[in-house]
Structure formats: structure tokens, C-alpha cells
Design a protein around this motif. Structure first.
Motif, short mmCIF file in Angstrom:
data_model
loop_
_atom_site.label_atom_id
_atom_site.label_comp_id
_atom_site.label_asym_id
_atom_site.label_seq_id
_atom_site.Cartn_x
_atom_site.Cartn_y
_atom_site.Cartn_z
N MET A 76 24.15 8.91 -31.87
CA MET A 76 23.35 7.82 -31.31
C MET A 76 24.08 6.48 -31.52
O MET A 76 24.52 6.19 -32.62
CB MET A 76 21.98 7.78 -32.01
N GLN A 77 24.20 5.71 -30.44
CA GLN A 77 24.92 4.43 -30.56
C GLN A 77 24.02 3.23 -30.28
O GLN A 77 24.12 2.22 -30.95
CB GLN A 77 26.06 4.41 -29.56
N THR A 78 23.16 3.39 -29.29
CA THR A 78 22.36 2.23 -28.90
C THR A 78 20.87 2.51 -29.02
O THR A 78 20.36 3.48 -28.45
CB THR A 78 22.69 1.80 -27.45
N LEU A 79 20.25 1.66 -29.80
CA LEU A 79 18.81 1.78 -30.01
C LEU A 79 18.15 0.59 -29.32
O LEU A 79 18.53 -0.56 -29.55
CB LEU A 79 18.59 1.73 -31.51
N VAL A 80 17.20 0.86 -28.46
CA VAL A 80 16.50 -0.22 -27.77
C VAL A 80 15.10 -0.34 -28.36
O VAL A 80 14.38 0.66 -28.47
CB VAL A 80 16.42 0.05 -26.24
N ILE A 81 14.73 -1.54 -28.77
CA ILE A 81 13.39 -1.75 -29.34
C ILE A 81 12.51 -2.47 -28.32
O ILE A 81 12.91 -3.50 -27.76
CB ILE A 81 13.44 -2.59 -30.63
N VAL A 82 11.34 -1.91 -28.07
CA VAL A 82 10.34 -2.57 -27.23
C VAL A 82 9.18 -2.90 -28.16
O VAL A 82 8.55 -2.00 -28.73
CB VAL A 82 9.88 -1.68 -26.05
N ALA A 83 8.94 -4.20 -28.37
CA ALA A 83 7.92 -4.61 -29.34
C ALA A 83 6.74 -5.23 -28.62
O ALA A 83 6.91 -5.91 -27.60
CB ALA A 83 8.52 -5.62 -30.31
N LYS A 84 5.55 -4.99 -29.17
CA LYS A 84 4.35 -5.58 -28.57
C LYS A 84 4.53 -7.09 -28.47
O LYS A 84 4.88 -7.75 -29.46
CB LYS A 84 3.14 -5.23 -29.43
N LYS A 85 4.27 -7.60 -27.28
CA LYS A 85 4.52 -9.01 -27.01
C LYS A 85 3.68 -9.91 -27.91
O LYS A 85 2.51 -9.61 -28.16
CB LYS A 85 4.15 -9.28 -25.54
N ASP A 86 4.28 -10.95 -28.42
CA ASP A 86 3.59 -11.97 -29.24
C ASP A 86 2.96 -11.38 -30.50
O ASP A 86 1.93 -11.88 -30.96
CB ASP A 86 2.50 -12.69 -28.41
N ASN A 87 3.54 -10.32 -31.04
CA ASN A 87 2.97 -9.71 -32.24
C ASN A 87 3.96 -9.92 -33.40
O ASN A 87 5.02 -9.29 -33.43
CB ASN A 87 2.71 -8.22 -32.00
N PRO A 88 3.62 -10.78 -34.37
CA PRO A 88 4.56 -11.11 -35.44
C PRO A 88 4.99 -9.89 -36.26
O PRO A 88 6.15 -9.80 -36.68
CB PRO A 88 3.78 -12.10 -36.31
N GLU A 89 4.06 -8.95 -36.49
CA GLU A 89 4.39 -7.76 -37.27
C GLU A 89 5.47 -6.93 -36.56
O GLU A 89 6.42 -6.45 -37.18
CB GLU A 89 3.12 -6.91 -37.47
N ALA A 90 5.32 -6.82 -35.24
CA ALA A 90 6.30 -6.05 -34.45
C ALA A 90 7.66 -6.74 -34.48
O ALA A 90 8.71 -6.10 -34.63
CB ALA A 90 5.80 -5.89 -33.01
N VAL A 91 7.64 -8.07 -34.39
CA VAL A 91 8.89 -8.83 -34.38
C VAL A 91 9.60 -8.68 -35.73
O VAL A 91 10.81 -8.41 -35.81
CB VAL A 91 8.61 -10.33 -34.07
N ALA A 92 8.84 -8.80 -36.83
CA ALA A 92 9.43 -8.68 -38.18
C ALA A 92 10.01 -7.28 -38.38
O ALA A 92 11.10 -7.11 -38.95
CB ALA A 92 8.37 -8.98 -39.24
N LEU A 93 9.30 -6.28 -37.89
CA LEU A 93 9.77 -4.89 -38.04
C LEU A 93 11.05 -4.66 -37.25
O LEU A 93 11.98 -3.99 -37.71
CB LEU A 93 8.65 -3.96 -37.56
#
Ligand SMILES: NC(=O)c1ccc[n+]([C@@H]2O[C@H](COP(=O)([O-])OP(=O)(O)OC[C@H]3O[C@@H](n4cnc5c(N)ncnc54)[C@H](O)[C@@H]3O)[C@@H](O)[C@H]2O)c1
Ligand SMILES: Nc1ncnc2c1ncn2[C@@H]1O[C@H](COP(=O)(O)OP(=O)(O)OP(=O)(O)O)[C@@H](O)[C@H]1O
Length: 281
Positions: A1-18
Motif C-alpha cells: 500500500m502506497q497511497t492512503l486517501v482520507i475522507v473526513a466529515k466536513k467541519d468536524n474537528p475530531e475527524a480533522v485531528a484524527l
């Protein structure tokens, strides 16, 4: 595995920090984020099409809506999606936050299974031309606005007329979508390993018109027979289009599927028990 794409819930600080923690944890991987995440964290901005092309694994940090958004972003690519639940229900986001890093280790070591979910292809046909073609994980919903009159939905399967539903609308759901809007409209819960389409009228005027479970390889067509200015086609609860009398909505099984990384500690029926509050076994 080389590329990991993260899709985070928009405007959610917990998702952004994670998301930031995941990038720090894997300096040897290329970790990319969806448009709003990349903007918030100052990561390189990569177009959706390129994200879809480059992803070896997609991590979703959010609820069911974020997972649907990620599945749509990936388009036809069956890249494994690891859903981490930060939402309120999280039917499809099976991995709890505490298990994120241990699950990522397992995935990197190739020790994981996926749940391969059926998708639908939906076409909106107007005057013989295809106006919209899209792939769906949950459901295709034809519905009227609050003040619009009840509409006539002429329905056929493989060209054979079924009925004309006089109803507020009609839902065509995948097995995945059977636990979403379709369930509220009285439809059955379908195990996601069964390939089929559930056809359900919304508040049909005829009480004997109930949900029908249709084999996945059939073509379902619904033609709007009433002239109403206030009827909409909603795809996966994410995109909406105004409909006109005579419009035909055609639904067939897609050749593409969505591959959800399974949580080996959670069975489908335990998700149902927990999320639908069925109590202890
Ligand atoms: N009356 C209803 O039940 C109703 C009305 C409109 C839309 N919806 C559903 O919302 C979906 C879109 O979800 P969203 O999260 O973007 O919108 P949203 O935030 O409005 O969520 C609706 C709810 O449906 C849940 N949900 C979504 N997909 C599910 C699934 N496959 N199984 C079980 N629950 C599921 C979500 O967790 C959320 O609690 C649509 O596909 C549609 O099925 C339901
Ligand atoms: N990265 C994103 N970019 C654009 N839209 C997004 C993104 N993440 C989520 N959304 C949209 O935001 C909405 C809310 O997300 P989501 O449904 O995951 O949250 P929730 O309502 O808390 O969870 P659940 O659906 O489990 O109740 C969804 O409609 C989803 O499509």
C-alpha cells in the motif's frame, strides 16, 4: 500500500485531528485528504478524480453520509474503504475510533476481509435522452415536495408493467440502503450479501401496494405520469434533480461495487441489534 486517501466529515474537528494523527503515524505513506480536509490542514490540494485514481485504501472518518460521499468520490474504483465511526448512527462505518490504528496495521499486513456491496446505476431519461447517469450505494428516491399533489409512477420490470403507484414517491434501494429510507417506508431489511433491488412506494394510496424485492439483474423503469412542477430525484441523499411529467428513471445493477473493510469483531446482525435497538440477544 502506497497511497492512503482520507475522507473526513466536513467541519468536524475530531475527524480533522484524527486525520492529522494518521499522517504523522505513517510518514512512509503518501497520505492525501479530500478537498475540505486538505484545505483545513494545508495539505496539497488534489482533484477528486486524481484522489480516486491514486487511492490504494480510503479511510472514512465520519458517519454514513461521509462514507456515501467517499464511495461517490471513488466512482467505479473498488478500492477498500475503512469506515471509522464519528457519526450519530454509523451503520456502514464499522470501526470504532479506538480500533483505527490496530485495524490499519492489519490492513497493511493484508490481514483483512471486505464486504462487497452492490451498487445501482441510475439514469434519468427525458425525451429519449439520458440527462443524468450516476452510481448509487444506498438509494434512488423519487419524491414530491411538501405541497405537491400525489403523483402517478408507472412502473415496469424488464418491460413488464407492474403497476402505477399513486404515491408521494418511490424508493429503489440496494441491500445496503435497505436499512436507510427504505426501512422507514416499510421495506424489508436485506442482508448485504444478497444482490437485489427493493422497490417501495412512499405512502401509497392503495394499501396493498407494498415493497417488492426484485432480482438484481432486472431493469426497473419508473415513468412519472403526472405533470407536476414539484417532484425530485434524490440520489443517495446527496444530489437532487427536478423532474417533469414523462421523465423516466431507469435503474440497473452496476458492474462496480463498494468494498467495505470488515470489522472482524462485529457481525452484521450485531450491528442491526445495536443500531436498531433490538435489545440483547
Ligand atoms: N425518512 C428517512 O428515513 C429518510 C429520509 C431522507 C433520507 N434518508 C436517508 O439518508 C440517506 C443519506 O444519508 P446521510 O447520512 O447522507 O443523510 P442524513 O444525515 O440526513 O442521514 C439520514 C440517516 O440515515 C442513516 N443512514 C444513511 N445510510 C444508511 C444505511 N445504509 N443504513 C442505515 N442507516 C443509514 C444515517 O446514519 C442518518 O442517521 C439517504 O440515502 C436516505 O436513505 C432517510
Ligand atoms: N468530506 C466531505 N466533503 C463533503 N461533504 C461531506 C464530507 N463529509 C461528509 N459530508 C456530508 O456531510 C453530511 C453529514 O455527514 P455524516 O452523515 O457522515 O454525519 P452524521 O449525520 O453525523 O452521521 P450519520 O449519517 O451516521 O448520522 C453528509 O450529507 C455528507 O455527505
Amino acid at each position: 500500500m502506497q497511497t492512503l486517501v482520507i475522507v473526513a466529515k466536513k467541519d468536524n474537528p475530531e475527524a480533522v485531528a484524527l486525520a492529522a494523527r494518521i499522517r504523522e503515524h505513517y510518514p512512509h505513506l503518501t497520505v492525501l485528504g479530500d478537498r475540505s480536509l486538505a484545505h483545513v490542514l494545508g495539505w496539497p490540494r488534489v482533484e477528486d478524480r486524481e484522489l480516486a485514481a491514486r487511492a490504494d485504501l480510503t479511510v472514512v472518518l465520519g458517519g454514513d453520509g461521509t462514507l456515501i460521499y467517499a464511495a461517490r468520490l471513488l466512482g467505479g474504483r473498488g478500492v477498500p474503504i475503512l469506515g471509522v465511526n464519528l457519526g450519530s448512527l454509523g451503520f456502514m462505518t464499522e470501526i470504532p475510533v479506538e480500533e483505527l490504528f490496530s485495524t490499519l496495521e492489519e490492513v497493511q499486513a493484508g490481514r483483512f476481509q471486505v464486504d462487497s456491496r452492490m451498487k445501482l446505476t441510475c439514469r434519468l431519461i427525458r425525451n429519449g435522452s439520458v440527462l443524468i447517469e450516476d452510481e448509487i450505494l444506498n438509494d434512488v428516491v423519487i419524491n414530491k415536495g411538501a405541497l405537491a399533489r400525489i403523483a402517478d409512477h408507472e412502473t415496469s420490470i424488464d418491460g413488464v408493467p407492474i403497476t402505477t403507484y399513486k404515491a408521494d414517491g418511490v424508493i429503489l434501494a440496494t441491500p445496503t440502503g435497505s436499512t436507510a429510507y427504505s426501512l422507514s417506508a416499510g421495506g424489508p431489511i436485506v442482508h448485504p450479501s444478497v444482490d437485489c433491488t427493493v422497490l417501495s412506494p412512499i405512502c401509497s394510496h392503495a394499501l396493498t401496494q407494498r415493497s417488492i424485492v426484485v432480482p438484481a439483474d432486472r431493469t426497473i423503469r419508473i415513468t412519472l405520469r403526472s405533470e407536476t412542477a414539484d417532484t425530485y430525484l434524490t440520489l443517495d441523499g446527496q444530489t437532487g434533480h427536478g423532474l417533469q411529467g414523462g421523465d423516466c428513471i431507469e435503474v440497473v445493477r452496476s458492474a462496480n461495487r463498494v468494498n467495505l473493510v470488515r470489522n472482524p469483531r462485529v457481525a452484521y446482525f450485531s450491528i442491526l441489534r445495536q443500531k436498531l435497538h433490538w435489545g440483547e440477544r
